[in-house]
Design a protein around this motif. Structure first.
Motif, PDB file in Angstrom:
ATOM      1  N   ALA A  12       0.815  -1.216   0.000  1.00 42.47           N
ATOM      2  CA  ALA A  12       0.000   0.000   0.000  1.00 42.47           C
ATOM      3  C   ALA A  12       0.847   1.263   0.000  1.00 42.47           C
ATOM      4  CB  ALA A  12      -0.931  -0.003   1.206  1.00 42.47           C
ATOM      5  N   LYS A  13       2.072   1.147   0.484  1.00 46.89           N
ATOM      6  CA  LYS A  13       2.938   2.324   0.595  1.00 46.89           C
ATOM      7  C   LYS A  13       3.785   2.566  -0.658  1.00 46.89           C
ATOM      8  CE  LYS A  13       4.514   0.985   4.684  1.00 46.89           C
ATOM      9  NZ  LYS A  13       5.347   0.899   5.886  1.00 46.89           N
ATOM     10  N   LEU A  14       3.744   1.624  -1.590  1.00 54.10           N
ATOM     11  CA  LEU A  14       4.600   1.729  -2.763  1.00 54.10           C
ATOM     12  C   LEU A  14       4.305   2.970  -3.589  1.00 54.10           C
ATOM     13  CD1 LEU A  14       4.685  -1.928  -4.107  1.00 54.10           C
ATOM     14  CD2 LEU A  14       6.358  -0.767  -2.670  1.00 54.10           C
ATOM     15  N   ALA A  15       5.378   3.574  -4.086  1.00 56.99           N
ATOM     16  CA  ALA A  15       5.242   4.718  -4.975  1.00 56.99           C
ATOM     17  C   ALA A  15       6.350   4.664  -6.020  1.00 56.99           C
ATOM     18  CB  ALA A  15       5.320   6.018  -4.182  1.00 56.99           C
ATOM     19  N   CYS A  16       6.058   5.204  -7.185  1.00 56.08           N
ATOM     20  CA  CYS A  16       7.042   5.240  -8.269  1.00 56.08           C
ATOM     21  C   CYS A  16       8.257   6.043  -7.829  1.00 56.08           C
ATOM     22  CB  CYS A  16       6.405   5.877  -9.507  1.00 56.08           C
ATOM     23  SG  CYS A  16       7.575   6.150 -10.857  1.00 56.08           S
ATOM     24  N   ARG A  17       9.455   5.457  -8.074  1.00 53.78           N
ATOM     25  CA  ARG A  17      10.674   6.151  -7.657  1.00 53.78           C
ATOM     26  C   ARG A  17      11.008   7.315  -8.584  1.00 53.78           C
ATOM     27  NH1 ARG A  17      13.513   1.045  -6.678  1.00 53.78           N
ATOM     28  NH2 ARG A  17      12.915   0.365  -4.612  1.00 53.78           N
ATOM     29  N   ARG A  18      10.380   7.358  -9.739  1.00 52.83           N
ATOM     30  CA  ARG A  18      10.686   8.448 -10.665  1.00 52.83           C
ATOM     31  C   ARG A  18       9.724   9.622 -10.525  1.00 52.83           C
ATOM     32  NH1 ARG A  18      11.759   7.310 -16.964  1.00 52.83           N
ATOM     33  NH2 ARG A  18       9.509   7.215 -17.088  1.00 52.83           N
ATOM     34  N   CYS A  19       8.418   9.311 -10.543  1.00 49.21           N
ATOM     35  CA  CYS A  19       7.461  10.421 -10.522  1.00 49.21           C
ATOM     36  C   CYS A  19       6.648  10.476  -9.227  1.00 49.21           C
ATOM     37  CB  CYS A  19       6.531  10.352 -11.738  1.00 49.21           C
ATOM     38  SG  CYS A  19       5.293   9.054 -11.628  1.00 49.21           S
ATOM     39  N   GLY A  20       6.764   9.434  -8.401  1.00 48.57           N
ATOM     40  CA  GLY A  20       6.086   9.455  -7.117  1.00 48.57           C
ATOM     41  C   GLY A  20       4.635   9.016  -7.137  1.00 48.57           C
ATOM     42  N   ALA A  21       4.140   8.621  -8.303  1.00 48.29           N
ATOM     43  CA  ALA A  21       2.747   8.188  -8.401  1.00 48.29           C
ATOM     44  C   ALA A  21       2.536   6.903  -7.591  1.00 48.29           C
ATOM     45  CB  ALA A  21       2.370   7.960  -9.858  1.00 48.29           C
ATOM     46  N   LYS A  22       1.346   6.754  -7.040  1.00 52.59           N
ATOM     47  CA  LYS A  22       1.067   5.588  -6.198  1.00 52.59           C
ATOM     48  C   LYS A  22       0.398   4.445  -6.957  1.00 52.59           C
ATOM     49  CE  LYS A  22       2.200   7.175  -1.955  1.00 52.59           C
ATOM     50  NZ  LYS A  22       1.497   7.927  -0.962  1.00 52.59           N
ATOM     51  N   LYS A  23       0.078   4.696  -8.221  1.00 51.58           N
ATOM     52  CA  LYS A  23      -0.604   3.656  -8.987  1.00 51.58           C
ATOM     53  C   LYS A  23       0.417   2.788  -9.709  1.00 51.58           C
ATOM     54  CE  LYS A  23      -4.963   6.036  -9.505  1.00 51.58           C
ATOM     55  NZ  LYS A  23      -5.984   6.582 -10.388  1.00 51.58           N
ATOM     56  N   LEU A  24       0.697   1.634  -9.098  1.00 53.51           N
ATOM     57  CA  LEU A  24       1.678   0.719  -9.658  1.00 53.51           C
ATOM     58  C   LEU A  24       1.028  -0.621  -9.989  1.00 53.51           C
ATOM     59  CD1 LEU A  24       4.681   1.303  -7.221  1.00 53.51           C
ATOM     60  CD2 LEU A  24       4.143   2.526  -9.320  1.00 53.51           C
ATOM     61  N   ARG A  25       1.589  -1.253 -11.000  1.00 55.28           N
ATOM     62  CA  ARG A  25       1.072  -2.538 -11.441  1.00 55.28           C
ATOM     63  C   ARG A  25       2.212  -3.551 -11.348  1.00 55.28           C
ATOM     64  NH1 ARG A  25       1.047  -5.201 -16.413  1.00 55.28           N
ATOM     65  NH2 ARG A  25       2.310  -3.620 -17.409  1.00 55.28           N
ATOM     66  N   LYS A  26       1.948  -4.677 -10.725  1.00 60.51           N
ATOM     67  CA  LYS A  26       2.994  -5.693 -10.592  1.00 60.51           C
ATOM     68  C   LYS A  26       3.323  -6.282 -11.965  1.00 60.51           C
ATOM     69  CE  LYS A  26       3.216  -8.725  -7.017  1.00 60.51           C
ATOM     70  NZ  LYS A  26       2.826  -9.949  -6.270  1.00 60.51           N
ATOM     71  N   VAL A  27       4.628  -6.356 -12.234  1.00 57.35           N
ATOM     72  CA  VAL A  27       5.063  -6.912 -13.511  1.00 57.35           C
ATOM     73  C   VAL A  27       5.354  -8.396 -13.311  1.00 57.35           C
ATOM     74  CG1 VAL A  27       6.753  -6.737 -15.382  1.00 57.35           C
ATOM     75  CG2 VAL A  27       6.069  -4.689 -14.113  1.00 57.35           C
ATOM     76  N   MET A  28       4.478  -9.239 -13.817  1.00 56.50           N
ATOM     77  CA  MET A  28       4.601 -10.671 -13.583  1.00 56.50           C
ATOM     78  C   MET A  28       5.691 -11.323 -14.428  1.00 56.50           C
ATOM     79  SD  MET A  28       2.508 -11.095 -11.204  1.00 56.50           S
ATOM     80  CE  MET A  28       2.448 -12.896 -11.071  1.00 56.50           C
ATOM     81  N   SER A  29       5.864 -10.856 -15.646  1.00 55.33           N
ATOM     82  CA  SER A  29       6.781 -11.519 -16.572  1.00 55.33           C
ATOM     83  C   SER A  29       8.235 -11.409 -16.127  1.00 55.33           C
ATOM     84  CB  SER A  29       6.626 -10.938 -17.976  1.00 55.33           C
ATOM     85  OG  SER A  29       6.885  -9.553 -17.964  1.00 55.33           O
TER      86      SER A  29
END
Ligand code: ZN
Length: 110
Positions: free
Chosen positions: A26-43
């Motif tokens: 829940a605390k994850l944020a993009c390290r570049r732009c700081g956005a909180k909407k992240l999607r797990k990359v399964m591949s």
């Protein structure tokens, strides 16, 4: 270590995050732009590479895609760039060879 890769939905940046419990997610944020909407990359999940490892593996001298040399304009580009970086004057014959390569005329001389 449960390191998962997440892609930022805002800017597309992919970064590895350590997720030990749901509250970490829940605390994850993009390290570049700081956005909180992240999607797990399964591949890429199984690679378990850290960001520094990926950076070390990345070779900027390599073409970025398989189509790079299918573009005639890119033939000899690397050599040209390298010569430029070294401050070498390759001369007119070098340029001529590049032009021949790009226009496929070099094949006629083989
Ligand atoms: Zn982002």
């Amino acid at each position: 270590m449960p390191i998962y890769e997440y892609e930022c939905k805002a800017c597309g940046f992919i970064s590895g995050h350590l997720v030990l419990k749901p509250s970490d997610r829940a605390k994850l944020a993009c390290r570049r732009c700081g956005a909180k909407k992240l999607r797990k990359v399964m591949s890429r999940f199984a690679t378990h590479k850290t960001e520094s490892q990926r950076l070390a593996d990345f070779d900027p001298a390599k073409p970025t895609g398989g189509t790079f040399y299918k573009d005639d304009r890119n033939i000899g580009l690397w050599a040209q760039k390298r010569a430029q970086q070294l401050g070498l004057d390759m001369g007119d014959s070098f340029q001529e060879t590049l032009e021949k390569g790009r226009s496929k005329k070099i094949l006629d001389n083989l």
